[in-house]
Scaffold this motif. Structure first.
Motif, PDB file in Angstrom:
ATOM      1  N   LYS A   2     -38.404 -38.483  26.282  1.00 26.66           N
ATOM      2  CA  LYS A   2     -38.822 -37.240  27.741  1.00 26.66           C
ATOM      3  C   LYS A   2     -36.992 -37.408  27.399  1.00 26.66           C
ATOM      4  N   ILE A   3     -36.527 -36.237  27.386  1.00 26.40           N
ATOM      5  CA  ILE A   3     -35.399 -35.445  28.112  1.00 26.40           C
ATOM      6  C   ILE A   3     -35.676 -34.595  29.709  1.00 26.40           C
ATOM      7  N   LEU A   4     -34.222 -35.374  30.274  1.00 26.21           N
ATOM      8  CA  LEU A   4     -33.794 -34.017  31.735  1.00 26.21           C
ATOM      9  C   LEU A   4     -33.213 -33.506  30.623  1.00 26.21           C
ATOM     10  N   LEU A   5     -33.598 -31.972  31.183  1.00 26.32           N
ATOM     11  CA  LEU A   5     -32.527 -31.100  31.230  1.00 26.32           C
ATOM     12  C   LEU A   5     -32.166 -30.346  31.825  1.00 26.32           C
ATOM     13  N   LEU A   6     -30.711 -30.196  32.559  1.00 22.96           N
ATOM     14  CA  LEU A   6     -30.495 -29.435  33.407  1.00 22.96           C
ATOM     15  C   LEU A   6     -29.989 -28.631  33.766  1.00 22.96           C
ATOM     16  N   LEU A  29     -38.200 -33.076  30.800  1.00 20.83           N
ATOM     17  CA  LEU A  29     -38.039 -32.519  32.417  1.00 20.83           C
ATOM     18  C   LEU A  29     -36.964 -32.041  33.212  1.00 20.83           C
ATOM     19  N   ALA A  30     -37.451 -30.964  33.655  1.00 23.97           N
ATOM     20  CA  ALA A  30     -35.765 -30.058  33.785  1.00 23.97           C
ATOM     21  C   ALA A  30     -35.716 -29.442  35.511  1.00 23.97           C
ATOM     22  N   GLY A  31     -34.745 -30.191  35.810  1.00 26.24           N
ATOM     23  CA  GLY A  31     -33.653 -29.788  37.258  1.00 26.24           C
ATOM     24  C   GLY A  31     -32.777 -29.358  37.030  1.00 26.24           C
ATOM     25  N   PRO A  32     -32.865 -27.664  37.841  1.00 31.82           N
ATOM     26  CA  PRO A  32     -33.723 -27.165  38.947  1.00 31.82           C
ATOM     27  C   PRO A  32     -35.016 -26.269  37.835  1.00 31.82           C
ATOM     28  N   GLY A  33     -34.583 -25.986  36.718  1.00 39.60           N
ATOM     29  CA  GLY A  33     -35.312 -25.225  36.174  1.00 39.60           C
ATOM     30  C   GLY A  33     -35.642 -24.222  36.469  1.00 39.60           C
ATOM     31  N   ASN A  34     -36.560 -23.364  35.769  1.00 41.77           N
ATOM     32  CA  ASN A  34     -37.315 -21.904  36.093  1.00 41.77           C
ATOM     33  C   ASN A  34     -38.477 -21.421  35.571  1.00 41.77           C
ATOM     34  N   PRO A  35     -39.193 -20.537  36.054  1.00 43.60           N
ATOM     35  CA  PRO A  35     -40.822 -20.444  35.488  1.00 43.60           C
ATOM     36  C   PRO A  35     -40.557 -20.419  34.563  1.00 43.60           C
ATOM     37  N   GLY A  36     -39.841 -20.012  33.427  1.00 41.38           N
ATOM     38  CA  GLY A  36     -39.954 -19.767  32.152  1.00 41.38           C
ATOM     39  C   GLY A  36     -40.359 -20.926  31.677  1.00 41.38           C
ATOM     40  N   ILE A  37     -39.156 -22.260  32.169  1.00 42.98           N
ATOM     41  CA  ILE A  37     -39.151 -23.864  31.660  1.00 42.98           C
ATOM     42  C   ILE A  37     -40.323 -24.104  32.073  1.00 42.98           C
ATOM     43  N   ALA A  38     -40.767 -23.561  33.313  1.00 43.52           N
ATOM     44  CA  ALA A  38     -42.016 -25.001  34.347  1.00 43.52           C
ATOM     45  C   ALA A  38     -43.246 -24.406  32.851  1.00 43.52           C
ATOM     46  N   GLN A  39     -43.185 -23.450  31.975  1.00 42.03           N
ATOM     47  CA  GLN A  39     -44.317 -23.656  30.670  1.00 42.03           C
ATOM     48  C   GLN A  39     -44.166 -24.679  29.759  1.00 42.03           C
ATOM     49  N   LEU A  40     -43.221 -25.527  30.156  1.00 38.42           N
ATOM     50  CA  LEU A  40     -42.841 -26.249  28.563  1.00 38.42           C
ATOM     51  C   LEU A  40     -42.966 -27.530  29.626  1.00 38.42           C
ATOM     52  N   ALA A  58     -33.009 -40.022  36.465  1.00 35.77           N
ATOM     53  CA  ALA A  58     -32.833 -39.716  35.458  1.00 35.77           C
ATOM     54  C   ALA A  58     -34.096 -41.776  35.102  1.00 35.77           C
ATOM     55  N   GLU A  59     -33.024 -42.316  35.690  1.00 42.08           N
ATOM     56  CA  GLU A  59     -33.681 -43.946  35.631  1.00 42.08           C
ATOM     57  C   GLU A  59     -35.316 -44.240  36.393  1.00 42.08           C
ATOM     58  N   GLN A  60     -35.215 -42.902  37.558  1.00 42.38           N
ATOM     59  CA  GLN A  60     -36.958 -43.008  38.280  1.00 42.38           C
ATOM     60  C   GLN A  60     -37.772 -42.658  36.716  1.00 42.38           C
ATOM     61  N   GLU A  61     -37.654 -41.892  35.978  1.00 39.04           N
ATOM     62  CA  GLU A  61     -38.359 -41.155  35.479  1.00 39.04           C
ATOM     63  C   GLU A  61     -38.111 -42.026  33.845  1.00 39.04           C
ATOM     64  N   GLN A  62     -37.082 -43.126  33.701  1.00 35.62           N
ATOM     65  CA  GLN A  62     -36.938 -43.289  32.425  1.00 35.62           C
ATOM     66  C   GLN A  62     -36.524 -42.888  31.317  1.00 35.62           C
ATOM     67  N   VAL A  63     -35.863 -41.412  31.775  1.00 35.25           N
ATOM     68  CA  VAL A  63     -35.508 -40.817  30.457  1.00 35.25           C
ATOM     69  C   VAL A  63     -34.912 -41.039  29.131  1.00 35.25           C
ATOM     70  N   ASP A  64     -35.004 -40.553  28.270  1.00 38.40           N
ATOM     71  CA  ASP A  64     -34.127 -40.634  26.793  1.00 38.40           C
ATOM     72  C   ASP A  64     -33.443 -40.546  26.519  1.00 38.40           C
ATOM     73  N   LEU A  65     -32.721 -39.500  27.144  1.00 37.78           N
ATOM     74  CA  LEU A  65     -31.947 -37.887  26.886  1.00 37.78           C
ATOM     75  C   LEU A  65     -31.783 -37.130  27.926  1.00 37.78           C
ATOM     76  N   VAL A  66     -30.090 -36.466  28.902  1.00 37.21           N
ATOM     77  CA  VAL A  66     -30.186 -36.145  29.409  1.00 37.21           C
ATOM     78  C   VAL A  66     -29.072 -34.381  29.222  1.00 37.21           C
ATOM     79  N   VAL A  67     -29.474 -33.569  28.775  1.00 39.07           N
ATOM     80  CA  VAL A  67     -28.923 -32.698  28.446  1.00 39.07           C
ATOM     81  C   VAL A  67     -28.798 -31.593  29.157  1.00 39.07           C
ATOM     82  N   VAL A  68     -26.971 -31.401  29.940  1.00 41.05           N
ATOM     83  CA  VAL A  68     -27.053 -30.373  30.753  1.00 41.05           C
ATOM     84  C   VAL A  68     -26.376 -29.636  30.328  1.00 41.05           C
ATOM     85  N   GLY A  69     -26.449 -28.222  30.749  1.00 37.92           N
ATOM     86  CA  GLY A  69     -27.082 -26.927  30.050  1.00 37.92           C
ATOM     87  C   GLY A  69     -25.403 -26.507  31.306  1.00 37.92           C
ATOM     88  N   PRO A  70     -25.365 -26.277  32.614  1.00 37.88           N
ATOM     89  CA  PRO A  70     -24.376 -25.469  32.944  1.00 37.88           C
ATOM     90  C   PRO A  70     -23.290 -26.074  33.127  1.00 37.88           C
TER      91      PRO A  70
END
Ligand code: GLY
Length: 425
Positions: A2-6, A29-40, A58-70
């Motif tokens: 499970k990946i959280l992409l910021l 899982l993406a935050g805040p994401g966009n409509p293109g990312i929402a398809q994935l 990240a704790e609530q969703e028990q993600v394995d990895l957070v990838v920070v974009g900006p």
């Protein structure tokens, strides 16, 4: 996995697309994401630069990895907070992110480490900066705000008068806010620019293929600076010998200096280079993937992105990992932007988005959904990447695909990759 992409831009859509295609077991899982990312994957409303909110999610969703974009979440200490909470995160800490957030500190670091870069002075007082221009630099000269300025803080000045004006606006008028508390007066360099990215564990690097960005709004590199209107890869002068030279003379000494300073850098180090007659020199570093270069580079990747990202985020070394591999041919990305970009983009306009084949990837940036309707919501609206066996075919396909996306006032450059086209003849 499970990946959280910021993040919410075209770069993040390209990251989401690459990670999802690589591994179907990726739950995104993406935050805040966009409509293109929402398809994935699932998008969640979050302030990506709020460290506490990111850790809680990240704790609530028990993600394995957070990838920070900006850069903004990195500058705000999101990775520091995730590391404290023992959540693997791909991206540098706040201290290491200063490679991008303080051009003044980074210039000093580069000069101490012997990294090739333009000569510069840092000033806080406009009179001193102007004296430097008058007495020691002349024109052309480059004036830079030291801090984060959304790609607008670097001003190439062709006369002393232009330089004085830039100094006044940065230091006295504070047009970039606190990012302009210090300004650099820097020697003008000539040559071609190259963006070179490397995934790093703080010691070793896995470099990616080089790309060239197009900063100006209009064809022929005219008009104001933007976040980037298009990119392409590969760049024919970015040979493996050049990449090795940049690794030895730029990446490794910079990483060594950052470790010595107590701010080891892990994540994606972006070297903005100038290929001068004296060899490659650093124009700037960024602490994250470039936008729109990422949208051109990642679709060409044929090896894993996730494996090195995960290794780095878990604190492992990558020195023995295989080098990245790339598909043959070329990739060209054309940004479709809103009328009024970059100063005052018009938004809220309905978009007509056709279907494209697999050789074209349309990455969302400034879009939003209103019910079933897709609307523009920012300056850069899409990044349209076309891949083909030849550079010329990719360039034409990217331009044609961009022309088929419709909204009122849509604009795009028709000459992305013109330098490469001239080189290839
Ligand atoms: N393409 C320039 C940047 O990402 O800063």
């Amino acid at each position: 996995m499970k990946i959280l992409l910021l993040g919410s831009g075209g770069r993040e859509h390209a990251l989401a697309d690459t990670l999802s295609r690589e591994n179907t077991a990726v739950e995104l899982l993406a935050g805040p994401g966009n409509p293109g990312i929402a398809q994935l994957g699932r998008v969640v409303s979050i302030k990506a630069d709020d460290p506490r909110a990111v850790v809680a999610l990240a704790e609530q969703e028990q993600v394995d990895l957070v990838v920070v974009g900006p850069e903004a979440p990195l500058a705000a200490g999101v990775v520091d907070a995730l590391q404290l909470a023992r959540i693997p995160a791909f991206g540098p800490t706040m201290g290491a992110a200063t490679v991008e957030t303080s051009k003044a500190d980074t210039k000093t670091l580069m000069l101490q480490a012997g990294v090739p870069t333009a000569h510069a002075e840092t000033h806080r007082v406009a009179r001193d900066a102007k004296d430097a221009v008058r007495a020691r630099f002349g024109a052309p000269v480059v004036i830079k705000a030291s801090g984060l300025a959304a790609g607008k803080g670097v001003i190439v000045c062709h006369s002393e008068a232009e330089a004085f004006d830039a100094i006044d606006r940065i230091l006295d008028d504070r047009v970039f806010g606190e990012a302009g508390a210090e300004c650099l007066v820097e020697s003008f360099m000539t040559g071609e620019e190259l963006s070179l990215f490397a995934v790093t564990d703080g010691y070793d690097v896995l470099p990616m293929i080089g790309a060239q960005d197009h900063k100006r709004l209009l064809d022929g590199d005219e008009g104001p600076n933007t976040g980037g209107m298009g990119a392409y890869t590969p760049v024919s002068f970015s040979t493996s010998a050049l990449v090795d030279e940049v690794t030895e003379r730029v990446f490794l000494p910079t990483l060594h200096a950052l470790r010595k300073r107590g701010t080891p850098f892990t994540g994606l180090l972006y070297a903005g280079l100038m290929l001068t007659p004296d060899g490659p020199k650093v124009v700037e570093f960024n602490c994250r993937f470039g936008d729109p270069e990422t949208q051109a580079i990642l679709p060409m990747l044929t090896s894993s992105l996730l494996d090195p990202m995960l290794a780095v985020a878990r604190g492992a070394r990558i020195g023995n990992m295989p080098a990245f591999t790339w598909r043959a041919g070329a990739s060209v990305t054309t940004v479709v932007a809103s009328a009024g970009y970059p100063d005052a983009p018009r938004t809220g306009l309905p978009i007509s988005l056709p279907e494209f084949g697999d050789a074209v990837r349309v990455y969302h940036a400034g879009t939003k959904r209103d019910g079933r309707e897709l609307l523009t919501s920012g300056g850069r609206v899409f990044a349209v990447t076309a891949m083909a066996d030849s550079f010329a075919a990719a360039q034409q396909a990217s331009r044609e695909a961009a022309s088929r996306i419709e909204f009122e006032g849509a604009m795009y450059r028709r000459d992305i990759g013109w330098r490469e086209a001239a080189r290839l003849g």
